[in-house]
Design an enzyme around this catalytic site. Structure first.
Site, PDB file in Angstrom:
ATOM      1  N   LYS A  22      25.543  28.481  59.593  1.00  0.00           N
ATOM      2  CA  LYS A  22      24.153  28.594  60.059  1.00  0.00           C
ATOM      3  C   LYS A  22      24.113  28.928  61.547  1.00  0.00           C
ATOM      4  CE  LYS A  22      21.229  25.708  58.294  1.00  0.00           C
ATOM      5  NZ  LYS A  22      20.632  24.406  57.971  1.00  0.00           N
ATOM      6  N   ARG A  92      19.699  20.248  62.541  1.00  0.00           N
ATOM      7  CA  ARG A  92      20.200  20.549  61.186  1.00  0.00           C
ATOM      8  C   ARG A  92      21.718  20.660  61.185  1.00  0.00           C
ATOM      9  NH1 ARG A  92      15.597  23.472  58.460  1.00  0.00           N
ATOM     10  NH2 ARG A  92      14.232  24.065  60.155  1.00  0.00           N
ATOM     11  N   GLY A 101      21.649  21.287  50.868  1.00  0.00           N
ATOM     12  CA  GLY A 101      21.099  19.958  50.629  1.00  0.00           C
ATOM     13  C   GLY A 101      22.108  18.824  50.713  1.00  0.00           C
ATOM     14  N   MET A 103      24.023  17.822  53.391  1.00  0.00           N
ATOM     15  CA  MET A 103      24.030  17.039  54.620  1.00  0.00           C
ATOM     16  C   MET A 103      22.609  16.919  55.146  1.00  0.00           C
ATOM     17  SD  MET A 103      27.615  18.178  56.253  1.00  0.00           S
ATOM     18  CE  MET A 103      27.229  19.893  56.169  1.00  0.00           C
ATOM     19  N   ARG A 336      21.681  33.641  55.373  1.00  0.00           N
ATOM     20  CA  ARG A 336      23.055  33.437  54.884  1.00  0.00           C
ATOM     21  C   ARG A 336      23.196  34.272  53.615  1.00  0.00           C
ATOM     22  NH1 ARG A 336      21.905  27.233  53.054  1.00  0.00           N
ATOM     23  NH2 ARG A 336      20.176  27.721  51.720  1.00  0.00           N
ATOM     24  N   HIS A 454      16.237  22.412  44.320  1.00  0.00           N
ATOM     25  CA  HIS A 454      17.637  22.005  44.292  1.00  0.00           C
ATOM     26  C   HIS A 454      18.307  22.355  42.961  1.00  0.00           C
ATOM     27  CE1 HIS A 454      20.922  19.038  43.803  1.00  0.00           C
ATOM     28  NE2 HIS A 454      21.147  19.371  45.066  1.00  0.00           N
ATOM     29  N   SER A 763      58.499  47.383  25.746  1.00  0.00           N
ATOM     30  CA  SER A 763      57.343  46.536  26.041  1.00  0.00           C
ATOM     31  C   SER A 763      57.840  45.099  26.108  1.00  0.00           C
ATOM     32  CB  SER A 763      56.275  46.692  24.959  1.00  0.00           C
ATOM     33  OG  SER A 763      55.201  45.830  25.247  1.00  0.00           O
ATOM     34  N   CYS A 830      53.472  42.924  27.415  1.00  0.00           N
ATOM     35  CA  CYS A 830      52.407  42.538  26.488  1.00  0.00           C
ATOM     36  C   CYS A 830      52.356  41.052  26.175  1.00  0.00           C
ATOM     37  CB  CYS A 830      52.482  43.348  25.206  1.00  0.00           C
ATOM     38  SG  CYS A 830      53.939  42.994  24.220  1.00  0.00           S
ATOM     39  N   TYR A 850      51.904  50.009  32.117  1.00  0.00           N
ATOM     40  CA  TYR A 850      50.708  49.282  31.690  1.00  0.00           C
ATOM     41  C   TYR A 850      51.021  47.816  31.415  1.00  0.00           C
ATOM     42  CZ  TYR A 850      52.551  49.593  26.903  1.00  0.00           C
ATOM     43  OH  TYR A 850      53.336  49.467  25.786  1.00  0.00           O
TER      44      TYR A 850
HETATM   45  C1  PEP Z   1      55.772  38.086  23.077  1.00  0.00           C
HETATM   46  O1  PEP Z   1      56.744  37.520  22.617  1.00  0.00           O
HETATM   47  O2  PEP Z   1      55.469  38.039  24.278  1.00  0.00           O
HETATM   48  C2  PEP Z   1      54.884  38.861  22.211  1.00  0.00           C
HETATM   49  C3  PEP Z   1      53.898  39.569  22.730  1.00  0.00           C
HETATM   50  O3  PEP Z   1      55.072  38.780  20.868  1.00  0.00           O
HETATM   51  P1  PEP Z   1      54.601  37.539  19.975  1.00  0.00           P
HETATM   52  O4  PEP Z   1      53.728  36.665  20.789  1.00  0.00           O
HETATM   53  O5  PEP Z   1      53.922  38.121  18.799  1.00  0.00           O
HETATM   54  O6  PEP Z   1      55.909  36.906  19.633  1.00  0.00           O
END
Ligand code: PEP
Ligand code: MG
Length: 875
Positions: A22, A92, A101, A103, A336, A454, A763, A830, A850
């Protein structure tokens, strides 16, 4: 000498640590030339020094405060205790982070038995002057001297009753004079002392009280709930009073530069004519919408509107502005960043960007995970809602939908929550003391107060659904029930609260699970421009795939085909497959299954509309699929035309001590190559059919799970390719497919260079990889993990956040090895942990293409990936 005090004209918005939010903003607005009443700030450092050194205001501090008071006197031409032209100030609190509210505040400080008379003369309004004086006595008594506020309030109530009046504004000057003398009596009764008449003494005591309020219980609770450090302290702002209660050309209000519920542009807020600030916030009188000010006082409305727009541009954010109009002159008391709903936050950030107020990088950085989560919150099912009639309505203070049992006090709400109930907190109005009750509630409902009361502000800030100002509702303290006409809400009555529409229903209304993706479309475009790592989805049902695509997935990174067999008739087919005794029997089942799987894959491709789709071949932990009880075995035997003993024997043969390390993935593929061949054929045939029907190109990715070894992988790949090639030879049409592997076993990381010679992509399955690298069963580990977290051995659950030192190091080795022999190797992650923001910080340092996660985590993952990149470019 240490500086404890700064004039507003000396500070700036960068000094939030020292001057509090403030104070820093008041200084900044003063610098910008806005109409801010003059004043000064006692620093947070002074507060900490005070609290850490026996609660004493040092002589230094007092000297500096008095020097600043003199400056104030000079600037305003008024002076403390002056009989002709007394200086009155507000005191204040203001810490680095806004704690609405929590303090304390004292207004009209400087009034005493003499100066109140000069206020009578100067204002020519005796009623006003004595109203101000009684407010000082009341606030000072409550905040500084610790006399319970209800003692003051009850005097007013008694007076109104005895005079047959309903509202405070019906009380006359003489009434307020009577109240003033009764209040003074209260000081004597409760404290054995008189109200201090000396303004300087009043000021020192008020400063001490504000410092002390940093450690009151509600402030501590608020800090705990909002992760605010206890070590910051609060500053104290001392400012010349301006009066919104000077009569009909005066008023006071709170405005947001945009709508804090939905983010719509334009002033949003409330004001009261002839009132002081706390009247608006406390919800004692129902305020008027700020739009009415445009008619009541067009000039001041215009000026306020322009100031709010300029403040927004200056601070690059939506502002919450307190103002007072004293006899037609507008003053800004505070600005603010406004608290807002998450939905509003997304809309506001996007609008600020479109209006050129913030740049794209700021936009990316400013959105928080909680905003996205809330944007995806369920609302009530529209169809179910159509048939329901609400019994109560109020102001839609904080959107969302919630169902729970009604409780009427914060304590009862907390206890019910502890018993495992979902709770709706129902109050006449809330005060900071209710904070714990609000925090545990699914929704907050009040019978009084406006959009800036409030309950409204706090619930909105916490993202809790809330309806306030339900005038038809009567809640009497201590009765633990509410009434609405003939209806009664008892403790425990189930209510459904619609915070978006401001309506309340008896009983439970089902929720809608559909995501709100309106603002997300624009955000995806922006995130995609910044993030280099893409986000795919772990999904296999058409519904999930559609949700994933709507939530911004660039494709499917993991479709677990064993999940396609959870449904009852499918499960039976699958059991027939794993319980088959001969190749011939298996092949018969596979023929049926191929048709079923083809349909599954066609649905997937259609839902994905040409985006990358990665299908993982069967990886069934067998214990999830085998019949367990004799009863189940009997049912299966009957359905499959086998004897109970045959089924039992076969199931016993297949049962494993540790199924998660058993006959899974590629083990199954090696033993029964015909199963993966069937899946390969189904994947390719489905792709051909959908391409012909829909016209978009599909490049199937076939993923083999649980690989240990390069020869193992190459052998099974070869057999799948034989089947795939047969289909392609029949079709005589080109099709671009890839075959790759999950990397989820430590050995596979070390021999990744060999595996990569045969694989088009890797993956990483961090669920299994974590299980094996840490030697903790993914199904049984929560107990151990909790213990390790409690003992401080783990910082995070490794199944939620990638364990950088172990699993992370393994991933690095595998990528390096894999890319050595196959530089074009596509790489994804994944496992569940991939989408966690902390994991993303680590994964962003790796050369991967990814990550893949469950649909509702996609927006957050994309946001974090973009934020990491933006941060890098800014560095
Ligand atoms: C994992 O093992 O990370 C995976 C994605 O496969 P699941 O969970 O199906 O074993
Ligand atoms: Mg796995």
């Amino acid at each position: 000498m240490k500086r404890w005090v700064y004039l507003f004209s000396e500070g700036s918005k960068e000094q939030r640590d020292l001057l509090g939010g403030k104070g820093a903003n008041l200084a900044e607005m003063t610098k910008l030339g806005l109409p801010v009443p003059t004043g000064f700030t006692v620093t947070t450092e002074a507060c900490l020094h005070y609290l850490n050194n026996g609660n004493v205001l040092t002589d230094d501090m007092k000297d500096q405060v008095m020097a600043s008071v003199m400056q104030l006197e000079e600037k305003t031409g008024k002076s403390f205790g002056d009989f002709k032209n007394p200086l009155l100030v507000s005191v204040r609190s203001g810490s680095k982070f806004s704690m609405p509210g929590m303090m304390d505040t004292v207004l009209n400080l400087g009034l005493n038995d003499e100066t109140v008379e000069s206020l009578v003369r100067n204002s020519e309004n005796e009623r006003f002057a004595y109203d101000c004086y009684r407010r000082l006595l009341q606030m000072f008594g409550d905040v500084v001297m610790g006399i319970d506020n209800s003692k003051f309030e009850s005097r007013i109530t008694q007076l109104k009753q005895s005079e047959g009046l309903n509202f405070d504004n019906e009380l006359t000057a003489n009434h307020w004079k009577r109240i003033v003398s009764e209040y003074k009596q209260l000081y004597r009764e409760n404290l054995d002392r008189d109200f201090p008449q000396d303004p300087v003494e009043q000021l020192y005591l008020a400063i001490e009280a504000v410092f002390g309020s940093w450690n009151n219980n509600r402030a501590k609770t608020y800090r705990r709930l909002h992760d605010i450090s206890d070590d910051l302290g609060t500053a104290v702002n001392i400012q010349e009073m301006v009066f919104g209660n000077f009569g009909e050309t005066s008023g006071t209000g709170v405005v947001f530069s945009r709508n804090p519920s939905n983010g719509e542009p334009g002033l949003f807020g409330e004001y009261l004519i002839n009132a002081q600030g706390e009247d608006v916030v406390a919800g004692v009188r129902t305020p008027k919408s700020i739009q009415v000010l445009a008619e009541d006082m067009p000039e001041q409305f215009e000026q306020l509107d322009t100031i709010c727009k300029n403040l927004e541009k200056h601070y690059k954010d939506m502002q919450d502005v307190e103002f007072t109009i004293e006899r037609g002159k507008l003053f800004i008391l505070q600005t603010r960043s406004g608290k807002r709903t998450s939905k509003a936050q997304l809309a506001i950030i996007l609008d600020l960007f479109k209006e050129g107020i913030i740049d794209e990088e700021t936009l990316v950085q400013r959105i928080e995970a909680k905003d996205l989560e809330a944007a995806l919150h369920p609302s009530f099912d529209v169809k179910a809602l159509k048939n329901r009639v609400h019994f109560l309505s109020g102001l839609a203070a904080s959107p969302g939908a919630a169902v729970g049992a009604a409780y009427f006090t914060a304590e009862a709400a907390t206890e019910a929550k502890d018993r495992g109930e979902r709770v709706i907190l129902v109050r006449e109005e809330t005060s900071p003391e209710d904070i714990e009750g609000i925090a545990v509630a699914e929704a907050v409902v009040t019978s009084r107060g406006g959009m800036t009361s409030h309950a409204a502000v706090v619930a909105r800030g916490m993202g809790i659904c809330s309806v306030v100002g339900c005038e038809a509702l009567t809640v009497v303290d201590g009765e633990n029930r509410g009434t609405v006409g003939e209806e009664t809400i008892e403790e425990g009555t189930i209510l459904s609260v619609d915070g978006t529409a401001g309506k309340i229903y008896f009983g439970e209304i089902p929720m809608e699970e559909v995501a709100n993706t309106v603002a997300l479309d624009d955000l995806h475009e922006i995130w995609d421009r910044h993030a280099t790592i893409k986000v795919r989805a772990n999904a296999e049902t058409p519904n999930d795939i559609e949700t994933a695509m709507a939530l911004g997935a660039v494709g499917i990174g993991l479709a677990r085909t064993e999940h396609m067999f959870f449904e009852k008739t499918r499960l039976l087919q699958f059991r027939r497959l794993i319980l088959a005794d001969t190749l011939q029997e298996r092949q018969e089942v596979l023929k049926e299954l191929k048709e079923v799987q083809k349909q599954d894959f066609k649905f997937m491709y259609q839902a994905g509309a040409g985006k990358s789709e990665n299908v993982r071949l069967l990886d069934p932990p067998l214990h999830e699929f085998l019949p367990k009880t004799t009863e189940e075995c009997r049912e299966v035997a009957k359905a499959l035309g086998k004897t109970l003993n045959e089924v039992k024997r076969k199931s016993d043969n297949l049962s494993e001590t540790n199924p998660m390390l058993g006959f899974r993935g590629l083990r199954l593929g090696v033993a029964y190559p015909e199963i993966y061949q069937m899946q390969g054929e189904a994947i390719i045939e489905a792709a051909y059919e959908v391409m012909a029907e829909q016209g978009f190109e599909i490049k199937p990715e076939i993923m083999i799970p649980f690989t240990i070894d390069a020869t193992e992988f190459a052998t099974v790949r070869h057999s799948i390719e034989e089947a795939v090639q047969k289909v392609m030879a029949e079709k005589q049409l080109p099709l671009d497919y890839q075959i790759g592997t999950m990397i989820e076993i430590p050995r596979a990381c070390f021999v990744a260079d060999e595996i990569a010679k045969h694989a088009d992509f890797f993956s990483f399955g961090t669920n299994d990889l974590t299980q094996m690298v840490l030697g903790l069963s993914r199904d049984d580990s929560p107990r151990i993990v909790t213990q390790y977290l409690d003992a401080g051995i783990f910082q995070d659950d490794p199944f939620q956040v990638i364990d950088e030192a172990g699993v992370g190091a393994m991933i690095k080795i595998a990528i390096e090895n894999g890319r050595k022999t196959n530089p074009n190797l596509k790489i994804g992650i994944c496992g569940e942990a991939a989408a966690h923001p902390k994991s993303i910080e680590f994964l962003s340092t790796l050369p991967i293409d990814y990550i893949s996660c469950s649909p509702f985590r996609i927006p957050q993952a994309k946001m974090k990936l973009a934020q990491v990149r933006v941060e890098e470019t800014i560095k």
